[in-house]
Design a protein around this motif. Sequence first.
Motif, PDB file in Angstrom:
ATOM      1  N   LEU A   3      25.280  19.075   6.145  1.00 51.06           N
ATOM      2  CA  LEU A   3      24.647  18.636   4.902  1.00 51.06           C
ATOM      3  C   LEU A   3      23.544  19.614   4.499  1.00 51.06           C
ATOM      4  CD1 LEU A   3      24.361  16.333   2.782  1.00 51.06           C
ATOM      5  CD2 LEU A   3      22.751  15.256   4.369  1.00 51.06           C
ATOM      6  N   ALA A  35      28.588  16.623  -4.866  1.00 47.26           N
ATOM      7  CA  ALA A  35      28.400  15.202  -5.172  1.00 47.26           C
ATOM      8  C   ALA A  35      29.508  14.357  -4.550  1.00 47.26           C
ATOM      9  CB  ALA A  35      28.353  14.974  -6.684  1.00 47.26           C
ATOM     10  N   PRO A  75      29.276  15.595   0.150  1.00 50.05           N
ATOM     11  CA  PRO A  75      28.099  16.356   0.570  1.00 50.05           C
ATOM     12  C   PRO A  75      28.092  16.749   2.048  1.00 50.05           C
ATOM     13  CG  PRO A  75      27.535  14.063   0.218  1.00 50.05           C
ATOM     14  CD  PRO A  75      28.941  14.253  -0.275  1.00 50.05           C
ATOM     15  N   VAL A  88      17.621  13.279   2.087  1.00 46.90           N
ATOM     16  CA  VAL A  88      18.809  13.239   1.224  1.00 46.90           C
ATOM     17  C   VAL A  88      19.258  11.802   1.106  1.00 46.90           C
ATOM     18  CG1 VAL A  88      21.199  13.993   0.944  1.00 46.90           C
ATOM     19  CG2 VAL A  88      19.525  15.556   1.927  1.00 46.90           C
ATOM     20  N   HIS A  89      19.557  11.389  -0.109  1.00 44.83           N
ATOM     21  CA  HIS A  89      20.135  10.069  -0.360  1.00 44.83           C
ATOM     22  C   HIS A  89      21.484  10.266  -1.031  1.00 44.83           C
ATOM     23  CE1 HIS A  89      19.941   5.931  -2.466  1.00 44.83           C
ATOM     24  NE2 HIS A  89      20.567   5.844  -1.316  1.00 44.83           N
ATOM     25  N   VAL A  90      22.538   9.817  -0.369  1.00 42.87           N
ATOM     26  CA  VAL A  90      23.901   9.975  -0.858  1.00 42.87           C
ATOM     27  C   VAL A  90      24.344   8.643  -1.462  1.00 42.87           C
ATOM     28  CG1 VAL A  90      26.276  10.512  -0.218  1.00 42.87           C
ATOM     29  CG2 VAL A  90      24.385  11.707   0.910  1.00 42.87           C
ATOM     30  N   ASN A  94      29.384   9.909  -8.596  1.00 41.86           N
ATOM     31  CA  ASN A  94      28.808  10.207  -7.287  1.00 41.86           C
ATOM     32  C   ASN A  94      27.510  10.983  -7.478  1.00 41.86           C
ATOM     33  OD1 ASN A  94      31.159   9.370  -5.559  1.00 41.86           O
ATOM     34  ND2 ASN A  94      32.155  10.937  -6.787  1.00 41.86           N
ATOM     35  N   TYR A  95      26.504  10.626  -6.670  1.00 43.91           N
ATOM     36  CA  TYR A  95      25.217  11.308  -6.757  1.00 43.91           C
ATOM     37  C   TYR A  95      24.655  11.612  -5.384  1.00 43.91           C
ATOM     38  CZ  TYR A  95      25.066  10.185 -11.697  1.00 43.91           C
ATOM     39  OH  TYR A  95      25.354  10.110 -13.028  1.00 43.91           O
ATOM     40  N   VAL A  96      23.935  12.712  -5.306  1.00 44.25           N
ATOM     41  CA  VAL A  96      23.187  13.084  -4.118  1.00 44.25           C
ATOM     42  C   VAL A  96      21.787  13.451  -4.593  1.00 44.25           C
ATOM     43  CG1 VAL A  96      23.000  14.675  -2.180  1.00 44.25           C
ATOM     44  CG2 VAL A  96      25.264  13.952  -2.962  1.00 44.25           C
ATOM     45  N   LEU A 123      23.429  21.875   1.062  1.00 44.03           N
ATOM     46  CA  LEU A 123      22.433  21.558   0.044  1.00 44.03           C
ATOM     47  C   LEU A 123      21.364  22.632  -0.122  1.00 44.03           C
ATOM     48  CD1 LEU A 123      22.063  17.741   0.642  1.00 44.03           C
ATOM     49  CD2 LEU A 123      23.403  18.919  -1.114  1.00 44.03           C
TER      50      LEU A 123
END
Length: 137
Positions: free
Chosen positions: A89, A14, A17, A130-132, A116-118, A93
């Motif tokens: 990445l 998170a 990434p 993927v959305h960071v 923080n989020y992924v 992941l």
Amino acid sequence: MPTRTLRITNDTLAGDPFGQELTVEQLVEAGARVAARKPFQNRHVPGQTDTIVVLRHQGNVFEFYRTPEKDLLQDASVTNFQPAYGQRLKRRLQKAHRASRQSIDKVRIGDTERANYVSVTFQQGCLSAVHVEPYVD
């Protein structure tokens, strides 16, 4: 068929990434183009104007908060995993997907502080988007 989402806590994924911090210069050197620039008044340093920069690179979009000292990634949407940062990445992941023994469509990775989020989307078991969303104060 309903979407299956796995929520996990992983401070490393998170918080970083890409496996290394990305900068505007690195992405421009790799061929990214600046799609937008917007001045932004710094909330912590009176009189300092920073810049929000949006970059596009091979279908991927990155938004940075640029200060004189540092580029801070604010948001990233990655659907093309061919560039070097996309390969890093993807490798990082894929482990999150393998950690689940069930068939899942989405993984939401957060850190213990919930800052923080992924968000990871899989289609037929393959990484597709993927959305960071890192925390930036």
